[in-house]
Design a protein around this motif. Structure first.
Motif, PDB file in Angstrom:
ATOM      1  N   GLY A  45       0.817  -1.201   0.000  1.00 24.43           N
ATOM      2  CA  GLY A  45       0.000   0.000   0.000  1.00 24.43           C
ATOM      3  C   GLY A  45       0.853   1.254   0.000  1.00 24.43           C
ATOM      4  N   PRO A  46       0.200   2.419  -0.031  1.00 27.45           N
ATOM      5  CA  PRO A  46       0.930   3.683  -0.086  1.00 27.45           C
ATOM      6  C   PRO A  46       1.761   3.920   1.175  1.00 27.45           C
ATOM      7  N   VAL A  47       2.877   4.626   1.003  1.00 25.97           N
ATOM      8  CA  VAL A  47       3.727   4.982   2.144  1.00 25.97           C
ATOM      9  C   VAL A  47       3.984   6.477   2.133  1.00 25.97           C
ATOM     10  N   PRO A  72       5.949  -0.319  -5.821  1.00 25.23           N
ATOM     11  CA  PRO A  72       4.783  -0.380  -6.717  1.00 25.23           C
ATOM     12  C   PRO A  72       3.561   0.399  -6.250  1.00 25.23           C
ATOM     13  N   HIS A  73       3.665   1.136  -5.163  1.00 23.14           N
ATOM     14  CA  HIS A  73       2.520   1.905  -4.663  1.00 23.14           C
ATOM     15  C   HIS A  73       2.907   3.387  -4.536  1.00 23.14           C
ATOM     16  N   GLY A  94       9.366  10.985  -4.582  1.00 18.99           N
ATOM     17  CA  GLY A  94       7.965  11.037  -4.190  1.00 18.99           C
ATOM     18  C   GLY A  94       7.017  11.151  -5.370  1.00 18.99           C
ATOM     19  N   THR A  95       5.940  10.371  -5.327  1.00 14.02           N
ATOM     20  CA  THR A  95       4.861  10.574  -6.281  1.00 14.02           C
ATOM     21  C   THR A  95       4.307  11.982  -6.102  1.00 14.02           C
ATOM     22  N   ASP A 172       5.467  19.675  -4.884  1.00  8.58           N
ATOM     23  CA  ASP A 172       4.162  19.789  -5.531  1.00  8.58           C
ATOM     24  C   ASP A 172       3.140  20.554  -4.699  1.00  8.58           C
ATOM     25  N   GLU A 173       3.428  20.713  -3.418  1.00  7.23           N
ATOM     26  CA  GLU A 173       2.423  21.321  -2.544  1.00  7.23           C
ATOM     27  C   GLU A 173       3.078  21.833  -1.275  1.00  7.23           C
ATOM     28  N   VAL A 174       2.550  22.940  -0.748  1.00  8.76           N
ATOM     29  CA  VAL A 174       2.975  23.452   0.554  1.00  8.76           C
ATOM     30  C   VAL A 174       1.927  23.019   1.567  1.00  8.76           C
TER      31      VAL A 174
END
Length: 234
Positions: A45-47, A72-73, A94-95, A172-174
């Protein structure tokens, strides 16, 4: 000693990277990288990777970056304090990369210690040049910036606040920012003011266009003057 730690949060698994990335080089070390990979693949799963590090061993950073890219996540990177030097390379895996509004990111040229004759010094320089090119690969994939510009930023040892990193696409984001909240209020105010102004002008236009009384020449003159002012306003 491990510089990473896995914790279970409400949102899922979190990988905590704090302090120096590897006190000793992973060069030629098969045990530590294997242990890191085993820990990473122990769940699914996502981390979320939380980073607060001044950097460290570029070989370790490269291997961690590659393992996270291969995972893979979804991988969300959150920079809580500092992602400097080798730690900034890991962040590029990071994605989605998020930075605290008070955090910093720093990129610079790789460093080494060399000893020997002139030939050994030339080899060291060549090695550093190639390591720099490999690091630029990670930054280029994330930001889409030119290699020349990234090289100049590394030469200058560039520190970036969260908003600077966002502007340059290193993140990508604050974190914690309410998106467009202020803009919504501002645009609403501008729209309302414009509506009121248009309404007032329409009323003035309607009054101006009323038929003038033949006996009152002065009113016709004043109406003409108002029309000129209205034309200027429009």
């Amino acid at each position: 000693m491990k510089f990473w730690n896995w914790v279970q949060a409400e949102s899922g698994r979190e990988l905590i990277l704090e302090g120096v990335i590897a006190e000793e080089s992973w060069w030629g070390d098969e045990v530590t990288p294997a242990q890191f990979k085993a820990d990473l693949m122990a769940g699914s799963g996502p981390v979320c990777v939380r980073i607060n590090s001044p950097g460290g061993d570029c070989v370790a950073a490269s291997m961690i970056y590659t393992m996270l890219m291969d995972y893979p996540h979804e991988v969300t990177v959150k920079i809580d304090g500092t992602a400097a030097s080798a730690a900034s390379v890991i962040a590029m895996a990071g994605t989605k990369v998020m930075m605290s509004p008070t955090s910093l990111m720093m990129i610079h040229n790789p460093l080494t210690v060399a000893m020997g004759d002139s030939e050994e010094m030339r080899k060291a320089i060549q090695l550093l040049d190639e390591v720099k090119e490999s690091i630029i690969n990670a930054y280029e994939l994330k930001t889409g910036m030119s290699r020349t510009k990234l090289g100049h930023m590394m030469d200058a040892e560039t520190w970036m606040s969260a908003h600077t990193a966002l502007e340059m696409k290193f993140c990508d984001e604050v974190m914690f920012e309410e998106k467009s909240a202020d803009r919504t209020v501002e645009n609403s105010f501008v729209f309302s003011r414009r509506t009121v102004t248009n309404c007032l002008l329409n009323k003035l236009q309607a009054k101006i266009e009323q038929p003038a009384e033949p006996a009152k020449e002065e009113k016709r003159v004043n109406a003409s003057a108002r029309q000129r002012r209205l034309a200027l306003l429009q």
